[in-house]
Structure formats: C-alpha cells, structure tokens
Design an enzyme around this catalytic site. Structure first.
Site, PDB file in Angstrom:
ATOM      1  N   GLY A 452     -17.769 -22.312  43.892  1.00 55.51           N
ATOM      2  CA  GLY A 452     -16.554 -23.182  44.265  1.00 55.51           C
ATOM      3  C   GLY A 452     -16.818 -23.920  45.542  1.00 55.51           C
ATOM      4  O   GLY A 452     -16.676 -23.166  46.653  1.00 55.51           O
ATOM      5  N   TYR A 453     -17.423 -24.847  45.935  1.00 54.62           N
ATOM      6  CA  TYR A 453     -17.767 -25.661  47.055  1.00 54.62           C
ATOM      7  C   TYR A 453     -16.878 -26.831  47.374  1.00 54.62           C
ATOM      8  O   TYR A 453     -16.116 -26.790  48.237  1.00 54.62           O
ATOM      9  CB  TYR A 453     -19.326 -26.059  47.049  1.00 54.62           C
ATOM     10  CG  TYR A 453     -20.391 -24.891  46.727  1.00 54.62           C
ATOM     11  CD1 TYR A 453     -20.230 -23.793  47.059  1.00 54.62           C
ATOM     12  CD2 TYR A 453     -21.425 -25.373  46.300  1.00 54.62           C
ATOM     13  CE1 TYR A 453     -21.086 -22.680  46.616  1.00 54.62           C
ATOM     14  CE2 TYR A 453     -22.439 -24.576  45.791  1.00 54.62           C
ATOM     15  CZ  TYR A 453     -22.349 -23.095  46.323  1.00 54.62           C
ATOM     16  OH  TYR A 453     -23.404 -22.284  45.739  1.00 54.62           O
ATOM     17  N   SER A 454     -17.092 -27.826  46.260  1.00 52.36           N
ATOM     18  CA  SER A 454     -16.305 -29.292  46.476  1.00 52.36           C
ATOM     19  C   SER A 454     -14.886 -29.228  46.410  1.00 52.36           C
ATOM     20  O   SER A 454     -14.247 -28.110  45.783  1.00 52.36           O
ATOM     21  CB  SER A 454     -17.000 -30.074  45.425  1.00 52.36           C
ATOM     22  OG  SER A 454     -18.245 -29.967  45.159  1.00 52.36           O
ATOM     23  N   GLU A 569     -30.056 -23.799  43.514  1.00 54.82           N
ATOM     24  CA  GLU A 569     -29.242 -24.666  42.568  1.00 54.82           C
ATOM     25  C   GLU A 569     -30.193 -25.725  42.262  1.00 54.82           C
ATOM     26  O   GLU A 569     -30.455 -26.068  40.985  1.00 54.82           O
ATOM     27  CB  GLU A 569     -27.908 -25.144  43.098  1.00 54.82           C
ATOM     28  CG  GLU A 569     -27.066 -25.885  41.997  1.00 54.82           C
ATOM     29  CD  GLU A 569     -25.851 -26.429  42.721  1.00 54.82           C
ATOM     30  OE1 GLU A 569     -25.382 -26.002  43.489  1.00 54.82           O
ATOM     31  OE2 GLU A 569     -25.139 -27.269  41.868  1.00 54.82           O
ATOM     32  N   ASN A 696     -27.985 -38.370  45.127  1.00 55.49           N
ATOM     33  CA  ASN A 696     -29.223 -38.717  45.424  1.00 55.49           C
ATOM     34  C   ASN A 696     -29.231 -39.480  46.598  1.00 55.49           C
ATOM     35  O   ASN A 696     -30.349 -39.709  47.185  1.00 55.49           O
ATOM     36  CB  ASN A 696     -29.684 -39.671  44.015  1.00 55.49           C
ATOM     37  CG  ASN A 696     -30.081 -38.802  43.145  1.00 55.49           C
ATOM     38  OD1 ASN A 696     -30.057 -37.556  42.879  1.00 55.49           O
ATOM     39  ND2 ASN A 696     -30.786 -39.313  41.982  1.00 55.49           N
ATOM     40  N   GLU A 697     -27.985 -40.231  46.945  1.00 51.76           N
ATOM     41  CA  GLU A 697     -28.082 -40.861  48.159  1.00 51.76           C
ATOM     42  C   GLU A 697     -28.317 -39.885  49.448  1.00 51.76           C
ATOM     43  O   GLU A 697     -28.923 -40.172  50.444  1.00 51.76           O
ATOM     44  CB  GLU A 697     -26.747 -41.632  48.341  1.00 51.76           C
ATOM     45  CG  GLU A 697     -26.602 -42.990  47.621  1.00 51.76           C
ATOM     46  CD  GLU A 697     -26.356 -42.825  46.420  1.00 51.76           C
ATOM     47  OE1 GLU A 697     -26.060 -41.735  45.854  1.00 51.76           O
ATOM     48  OE2 GLU A 697     -26.654 -43.697  45.570  1.00 51.76           O
TER      49      GLU A 697
HETATM   50  C1  FAD Z   1     -20.279 -32.801  36.093  1.00 51.39           C
HETATM   51  C2  FAD Z   1     -20.175 -32.258  37.584  1.00 51.39           C
HETATM   52  C3  FAD Z   1     -20.029 -30.935  37.669  1.00 51.39           C
HETATM   53  C4  FAD Z   1     -19.996 -30.338  38.973  1.00 51.39           C
HETATM   54  N1  FAD Z   1     -19.910 -28.978  39.369  1.00 51.39           N
HETATM   55  C5  FAD Z   1     -19.582 -28.562  40.402  1.00 51.39           C
HETATM   56  C6  FAD Z   1     -19.211 -26.950  40.778  1.00 51.39           C
HETATM   57  O1  FAD Z   1     -19.488 -26.585  39.930  1.00 51.39           O
HETATM   58  N2  FAD Z   1     -19.049 -26.727  42.089  1.00 51.39           N
HETATM   59  C7  FAD Z   1     -18.742 -27.475  43.159  1.00 51.39           C
HETATM   60  O2  FAD Z   1     -18.591 -27.054  44.093  1.00 51.39           O
HETATM   61  N3  FAD Z   1     -19.097 -28.852  42.980  1.00 51.39           N
HETATM   62  C8  FAD Z   1     -19.365 -29.459  41.697  1.00 51.39           C
HETATM   63  N4  FAD Z   1     -19.478 -31.015  41.447  1.00 51.39           N
HETATM   64  C9  FAD Z   1     -19.256 -31.626  42.582  1.00 51.39           C
HETATM   65  C10 FAD Z   1     -20.586 -32.232  43.243  1.00 51.39           C
HETATM   66  O3  FAD Z   1     -21.251 -31.363  43.988  1.00 51.39           O
HETATM   67  C11 FAD Z   1     -20.054 -33.455  43.930  1.00 51.39           C
HETATM   68  O4  FAD Z   1     -19.556 -34.357  43.132  1.00 51.39           O
HETATM   69  C12 FAD Z   1     -21.070 -34.046  44.979  1.00 51.39           C
HETATM   70  O5  FAD Z   1     -21.332 -33.214  46.040  1.00 51.39           O
HETATM   71  C13 FAD Z   1     -20.914 -35.259  45.298  1.00 51.39           C
HETATM   72  O6  FAD Z   1     -19.379 -35.453  45.784  1.00 51.39           O
HETATM   73  P1  FAD Z   1     -18.245 -36.447  45.467  1.00 51.39           P
HETATM   74  O7  FAD Z   1     -18.249 -36.623  43.860  1.00 51.39           O
HETATM   75  O8  FAD Z   1     -17.032 -36.224  46.278  1.00 51.39           O
HETATM   76  O9  FAD Z   1     -18.836 -37.715  45.938  1.00 51.39           O
HETATM   77  P2  FAD Z   1     -18.581 -38.487  47.323  1.00 51.39           P
HETATM   78  O10 FAD Z   1     -19.075 -37.689  48.225  1.00 51.39           O
HETATM   79  O11 FAD Z   1     -17.291 -39.109  47.456  1.00 51.39           O
HETATM   80  O12 FAD Z   1     -19.685 -39.728  47.191  1.00 51.39           O
HETATM   81  C14 FAD Z   1     -19.487 -40.933  46.583  1.00 51.39           C
HETATM   82  C15 FAD Z   1     -20.593 -41.718  46.780  1.00 51.39           C
HETATM   83  O13 FAD Z   1     -20.852 -42.161  47.927  1.00 51.39           O
HETATM   84  C16 FAD Z   1     -21.948 -41.810  48.229  1.00 51.39           C
HETATM   85  N5  FAD Z   1     -22.078 -41.169  49.642  1.00 51.39           N
HETATM   86  C17 FAD Z   1     -21.307 -40.266  50.587  1.00 51.39           C
HETATM   87  N6  FAD Z   1     -21.825 -39.869  51.407  1.00 51.39           N
HETATM   88  C18 FAD Z   1     -22.835 -40.790  51.862  1.00 51.39           C
HETATM   89  C19 FAD Z   1     -23.591 -40.771  52.977  1.00 51.39           C
HETATM   90  N7  FAD Z   1     -23.452 -40.128  53.995  1.00 51.39           N
HETATM   91  N8  FAD Z   1     -24.670 -41.824  52.735  1.00 51.39           N
HETATM   92  C20 FAD Z   1     -24.917 -42.467  51.549  1.00 51.39           C
HETATM   93  N9  FAD Z   1     -24.008 -42.249  50.791  1.00 51.39           N
HETATM   94  C21 FAD Z   1     -23.073 -41.485  50.527  1.00 51.39           C
HETATM   95  C22 FAD Z   1     -22.407 -40.812  47.243  1.00 51.39           C
HETATM   96  O14 FAD Z   1     -23.890 -40.822  47.173  1.00 51.39           O
HETATM   97  C23 FAD Z   1     -21.815 -41.212  46.006  1.00 51.39           C
HETATM   98  O15 FAD Z   1     -22.726 -42.302  45.559  1.00 51.39           O
HETATM   99  C24 FAD Z   1     -19.721 -31.187  39.976  1.00 51.39           C
HETATM  100  C25 FAD Z   1     -19.874 -32.689  40.172  1.00 51.39           C
HETATM  101  C26 FAD Z   1     -20.168 -33.334  38.582  1.00 51.39           C
HETATM  102  C27 FAD Z   1     -20.130 -34.603  38.262  1.00 51.39           C
END
Ligand code: FAD
Length: 712
Positions: A452-454, A569, A696-697
């Site tokens: 539970g992080y995001s 992870e 990946n970014e």
């Molecule tokens: C199928 C799936 C399962 C998941 N399971 C879990 C889970 O079990 N527990 C949990 O805690 N989370 C989970 N996640 C969440 C995951 O960790 C986040 O999706 C991830 O950390 C990216 O955050 P975001 O989706 O809010 O994207 P955002 O942070 O909003 O990013 C959107 C885009 O902007 C880019 N971006 C953002 N900041 C920057 C920067 N500083 N420089 C360059 N580019 C940037 C990103 O690379 C991406 O392309 C899951 C996600 C998916 C898709």
C-alpha cells in the site's frame, strides 16, 4: 587476483602505453602483439580488453591482426610485423571478387582493407580457406587507396607469392568470430570514450543558468547510452568467456554480442554528438575521430549477418536452443537450481502444471494450496536470514527459483509480497510482538500481503503521500486512500506507508511503515479491473486502529525501509526476463509452424535481434543480483534491468504482432492460437511493468542522477 582486478590492471597498462603517440613498436615491446602466441596468454577476454582500450583512443594499431596471425598461422608473419587483414568474401561488405590461393600465389581483390598505408605484410583469408601472408613489397600487389569515413581504407589487388596455412571450416568460423568480437570491442571502446567525454562535458557546460546535464532530455539520452554500453560490455565478456572456456553456446553468444553491439553502438555515437552540440562537430575535438571509429568498426561487424545467424540458429532448433543461449544452469547456482527443480518435480504435478498454463498467467493465479506446500518445505524463507529460519538464498539463487517456477508453469504470487518483500522487513525492523504474530504464518505460506504505497496524488512522487497515521495512546489511527493496489481484494495484510509527522513539507522524513491486517474495521476495498486481467484496488482507511507494535522501525523512519522493499520488488521483477524468454520460445515455435515466415529473411533478422536483446536483459538482471549480493543497494543496476526488461517485453510483443499479424491478437483458448495466447496477454501486461514499480522515466532519472552523477 579477481577477474575484475586483472581486467582493470590490464586496461590500465594498455592505457599507459597509449598515452601520447603510441607506435607499433611500443605495442610489440609491451607484448600486446603476442596474443595467442605460445609464450603469451591465449585469453580472448584479455584481447577484448586491449581492443577496448584501443577503441578508446580510436587507435588502429593492429593488435587484433597480430593475434589472428599468431593463432591461425603461427610463424608465417614476422613477429614484429605490422599486419593488415583482408578477410575477402567472408566479410559481408568487404569483397569484390573472389580471393584464392593456388600454386603458392594469392589471386584476387580484397576491398575496404584498413591500415593499408602502414602495413608491412598482408594477412589474407582466401575463399578456399587459406590464411596467407603476403609481403607489402611483394610483386603483384597493388594498393588502391579508398577515401572513406575513416582514413586508411584501400582495395588490394593480389597476384602474388604468399606463405599460407590451410584452415578447417571450423577454424575459419572461429577466426571470423574473433575478428568480429575484436572489432566490436574496439567500437565499444570508442563509443565509451565519446560517452564519457560527453558525460563530463554535460556536467560543466552551462546553458539557461545550469549544467546541461541537469536537463531531463540530456539525462535520458545519457541513461539510454549507459544501458546500451553496459549491455555491450556484459555481452562481450560473456561471449569471450564462453569461447575461452569452450562452452557449447559460444557461437550463439558471440553472434548475440555482435548483433547487440551493431544495433546499439552507432546510436550511442550519435547521441554523444548531440550532447556535445556544435563543439563536438569541430575536427579538433576528439568526438569526430571516435564517431568515425565507431561507425567504421560497426559496419564491419556484419551485424546484419550476426542477427540472421542467431535467428536461423534459434529457428532451426527446438526451443531448447534459447534456453541454452540464456541458461545459467551450470553456473554457481547450479546445485540450488537442481534442488528446487527436483522438489518441483515431486510437488508440482503435470496435471497442475497443465491446468495452471491453461489459465491466463497475468491474472495472477492465487494458488494457496501450492503456497502451503512451499511453506512446508521451507521455500517461503527463501530470502530470509538463516538466524530467522530462512534459507538466506543469494540473489542469483532467488532468480533461479523464480525461473524454475516459471518454467514449470507454477507461480508463488500469493507469497511474493508477503514472504519476499514484507517478511524480511518484519525480521529486520519488526517489534517482538509483530514477529511473534506474523512469522509462523509467513513461514507456513498461509499469510498473503499487498503493498500500500501509491495514492491518487502520490504516484512517482511517492514521498508526497498523504495517508495519515496519528498516534492515539498505544495505537495509530490511520485515514486516507491507497490506489492501484494489486491483490488488495484478497490479501490478508498490507505493508502500508503513511505520514506520521504532521508537517507535510517533511516529505521523506515524515513517513512510517506499518503492517496492517486487511480485516481491521474501517477498511473498505473497491476493486478495479486492470487491462492485464488482474484486479487492483482503491482502498479507503477510516480511522483504522493499528497497534504501535505493528509499526516497522522508528516513527518517521519508514522511507529507508521502503527503499529496500522497493529494491526487493524490482528484484522480483527480474523474473520478467524469464517470461520474455518463454514468449520468445513460443514465438519461435509459432514461426516454425508457418513455412512462409520461416523462409523470410526478415523473420530471421527480427528473431535474431530479439534474442540478442534478451541476452542483454538476462545479463543486466544477473549483474543487479550479483551487485546486490555484495551488500550494496543495487539501485542503478536494478533500474537498468527493469527498464531494459520491461521495454524489451513490449518490443517482443510488437514484433510478434508484425510477424504473426492478426493471429497474434488471438486470446488464450482460441482455436489455433499461437504462443498459447501469451502475445496479446503480455502486450497488455507490459504496460504495468513499464509504469509500475517506479515508472521507466523515474528509473532513467535514477540511472542518470545516482548512477552517472548528473545533478537535478
Ligand atoms: C497494474 C498496476 C499495479 C500496481 N500495483 C501497485 C501496488 O500494488 N501498490 C502500489 O502502491 N502501487 C501500485 N501501482 C502503482 C504504481 O506504483 C504507479 O502507477 C507508479 O508509481 C506511477 O505512478 P502514477 O501511475 O501515479 O503515474 P504518474 O506519477 O502520474 O506518472 C505519469 C507519467 O509521468 C511521468 N513522470 C512523473 N514524474 C516524472 C518525473 N519526475 N520525470 C519524468 N517523468 C515523470 C511518469 O513516468 C509517467 O510516464 C500499480 C500500478 C499498475 C499499473
């Protein structure tokens, strides 16, 4: 002396020799003209280190040529002769007419031979498999200079007396392989030197008031080049070690190294030029010379042929050839792998395997019976310390464990978050009460967990999370929302990150980690359907009361624990490379059943390229694990392995779509579906691998900032 120390010492000594205007006589004096001679080391690995250093200086001193003469035609050329090498029609681009040896004479034309101006003797490989030595001043030799990107090209016309040694076809193959690897190592050295200079430049060149290396566009270029260069280095080392050790797969590994280098090094050289801006365009700068060296060597690697060879080799054989290319079953983890494989053979039946394979794998099968079986045998403590009753498996053994599971069609999904990620943190940072409550169930394989992080406003920027944990006597009251939580609807516990310091400005310094039973009052779970077929959840916490003893570590000190959990992870994600391997195998089988595709050279090329990329992916994962086992946090290495594997998985699926067309869109269970429906399934799932676990970014930012020292 370790392998790395030996390599560093050798590289240092070559570097010292090359300071200033190094001459061939210096090379002879230092013994580098003696590779493969009786009195010298005959390790290809060492030769490639020397060639890399030559490349760094864009030096054309013919160390490789001397090594070839020593190995295949000993005594034929002068010991201190400066040789030019003509490989005739064996070089894809270097032939014009055939070269033959008959009645003591070489006849024919060799084109695009390098080092023509300085050579004392010519080393000529004829079409009829003779390696000949022709004196520069021999009658009947005409040298016709060919102005080209790099200096020193010439066409050679021979009708000359020569000394010759007859080679077997196997020797010719080996000789050509060594030539290609030598050129690849020199191109790698040149690309590396350019990259290092551009990196240094990007740290000191200022525009818009800051170093250009702090711009993300430059950082990501640098991160990409760094990954490509690391891939080349690892592949060249693997190929050289395989040939030196007489491994069965040396030809395939050499083709892979060549194909990878030829696909990536030119791009590195171009990106290097872009980073320099105009200054690198001036001929007085070192960049142009390196650029010329990279392009000249890469074109002469026959990368196209290496890709085709690799593709042909995989398509001609059964899927085992892919395993043979990648498997490390004979490596240091062999006994561990064997033990786990034997255990699986006894405790995971064929029927279970068939039933499991029939289910969409990316729906994360939740097999609690198998989890218990793993627990009974003690595999649940795979990465726990021995003192806590664990197996304390090395990271490479952990990878072998994941690989064997995938190959057997089994999964331990219910245990990944609980036993692999959460348990080690409980052991290291948990209170006695927490350990007493959790460890028996974790050991038995009956405890499951989610992470539970995001949060809605805290994805990549995790440290801005807002879920609050407020101290209330001997407990915390937790309120907030977590989102995209994999397995949140069926896990029994959550490893939860919450803000324990009231000041949100504190960011990293105000976060604590908790183990939270999902059955607590005040938790509500809302399921969402993910594109991959799995469920992930939005989870709401409304004054959930969690005892103080269920906090991990000190209050507000959760961030560093979280960092280790995230690294674990990403290590678990190393298994992705194995899934890609399984997909490539299925793709090869699908192509084998389609004669038209099998005949198409484009198919060979694409399959060969994918295989070469896969070898790099596997080597990057292994490097991460090896680095991690030395006790250091493999942040930069894990980032490279994750970026490379996840993007390769995407390319793999896209290639399958290109080759197999609409058939590749068919889902599991459809009639005549290729690759058991894994293609469209993995295509959907790969997005998660690119975005999840730190996008990946963000990983490229980590590579550039932490790995390469570029500032924010
Ligand atoms: C199928 C799936 C399962 C998941 N399971 C879990 C889970 O079990 N527990 C949990 O805690 N989370 C989970 N996640 C969440 C995951 O960790 C986040 O999706 C991830 O950390 C990216 O955050 P975001 O989706 O809010 O994207 P955002 O942070 O909003 O990013 C959107 C885009 O902007 C880019 N971006 C953002 N900041 C920057 C920067 N500083 N420089 C360059 N580019 C940037 C990103 O690379 C991406 O392309 C899951 C996600 C998916 C898709």
């Amino acid at each position: 002396m370790t392998e790395a120390t030996h390599a560093n010492l050798l590289a240092d000594s070559v570097r010292r020799m090359l300071v200033g205007a190094a001459r061939w006589s210096d090379v002879v004096e230092h013994g580098y003209a003696g590779f493969f001679s009786i009195e010298h080391s005959d390790s290809l690995a060492d030769l490639l280190i020397v060639m890399t250093e030559m490349g760094r200086r864009a030096s054309m001193l013919p160390v490789l040529e001397a090594a070839i003469a020593n190995r295949y035609a000993p005594g034929l050329a002068g010991a201190a002769s400066r040789l030019g090498l003509a490989i005739g029609t064996f070089g894809l681009h270097e032939h014009a007419s055939s070269l033959v040896f008959a009645r003591e004479r070489v006849q024919g034309t060799a084109r695009f031979v390098e080092g023509a101006a300085e050579a004392d003797e010519w080393l000529v490989l004829t079409d009829d498999c003779f390696l000949c030595v022709v004196r520069r001043d021999a009658e009947g030799v005409t040298v016709q200079p060919r102005p080209a990107l790099a200096a020193g090209f010439a066409d050679l016309h021979f009708s000359s007396l020569a000394r010759a040694r007859s080679l077997t076809p196997a020797q010719v193959t080996e000789l050509l392989t060594i030539v290609r690897l030598g050129r690849a190592a020199r191109a790698y050295g040149a690309a590396l030197a350019g990259f290092e200079a551009a990196l240094a430049y990007s740290k000191q060149r200022k525009q818009f008031g800051k170093a250009i290396g702090s711009f993300q566009a430059i950082q990501h270029k640098m991160a990409n080049s760094h990954m490509a260069l690391e891939g080349c280095r690892l592949q060249l080392t693997a190929a050289a070690n395989a040939l030196d050790g007489g491994a069965a797969n040396w030809r395939a590994l050499a083709a892979s190294a060549t194909a990878f280098a030829s696909g990536h090094l030119r791009k590195v050289a171009l990106e290097t030029q872009h980073c320099f801006g105009a200054i690198g365009f001036a001929e007085e700068h070192l960049a142009p010379e390196l650029f010329r060296r990279v392009h000249t060597d890469v074109v002469r690697l026959d990368g196209v042929r290496a890709r085709a060879e690799l593709g042909e080799c995989l398509l001609a054989a059964d899927g085992a050839s892919i395993d043979c290319l990648l498997d490390r079953s004979d490596d240091a983890v062999g006994p561990f792998r064997k033990r786990f494989r034997e255990w699986l053979a006894k405790h995971w039946s064929k029927q279970e395997s068939d039933a499991s394979r029939a289910r969409p794998e990316c729906e994360r099968p939740w097999d609690l019976f198998f989890a218990k079986r793993l627990g009974e045998a003690g595999w649940t403590g795979l990465n726990w310390p021995k003192a806590a009753g664990g197996l304390e498996a090395t990271p490479l053994e952990q990878l072998a464990y994941a690989e064997e599971l995938i190959k057997a069609g089994a999964t331990d999904y219910p245990l990944i978050c609980s036993c692999r990620i959460m348990a080690p943190e409980i052991i290291a940072h948990g209170s006695p009460l927490l350990k007493q409550n959790m460890l028996p169930g974790l050991r038995a394989g009956t405890v499951t967990a989610c992470l539970g992080y995001s949060e809605p406003d805290a994805g990549s920027d995790l440290a801005s999370l807002r879920t609050r944990a407020v101290r209330d006597g001997d407990a915390y009251l937790i309120s907030g929302q977590k989102i995209w939580i994999t397995d949140g609807h069926r896990a029994s516990y959550m490893l939860l990150a919450a803000r324990t310091h009231p000041d949100p400005e504190l960011k990293h310094a105000g976060i604590s980690l908790f183990v939270v039973p999902m059955s607590m009052p005040g938790i509500s779970v809302h399921e969402m359907q993910a594109m991959s077929g799995q469920k992930f959840c939005s989870i709401f916490f409304d004054n959930v009361r969690v005892p103080v003893e269920w906090r991990l570590g000190e209050e507000n000190a959760g961030w560093s624990i979280l960092a280790t959990a995230l690294a674990n992870e990403r290590i678990a994600m190393g298994g992705l490379a194995v899934r890609v391997q399984v997909l490539l195998k299925s793709m090869v089988q699908a192509v084998q059943q389609r004669p038209q595709l099998l005949r198409d050279s484009l198919t060979h090329d694409r399959i060969g390229q994918l295989a070469a990329e896969l070898v790099t992916s596997r080597l990057l994962v292994a490097q991460t694990l090896e680095f991690g086992s030395s006790g250091a946090a493999p942040l930069e290495q894990a980032a490279m392995a994750k970026v490379f594997a996840s993007e390769l998985a995407q390319t793999m699926c896209e290639t399958a779509l290109d080759l197999l067309g609409s058939e590749a869109l068919l889902s599991k269970g459809a009639k005549d579906v290729p690759a058991d429906g894994e293609i469209e399934l993995l295509l959907r799932t790969t997005i998660m691998f690119v975005v999840g676990g730190g996008s990946n970014e963000i990983q490229r930012n980590i590579i550039a900032q932490r790995g390469l020292g570029l500032g924010r």
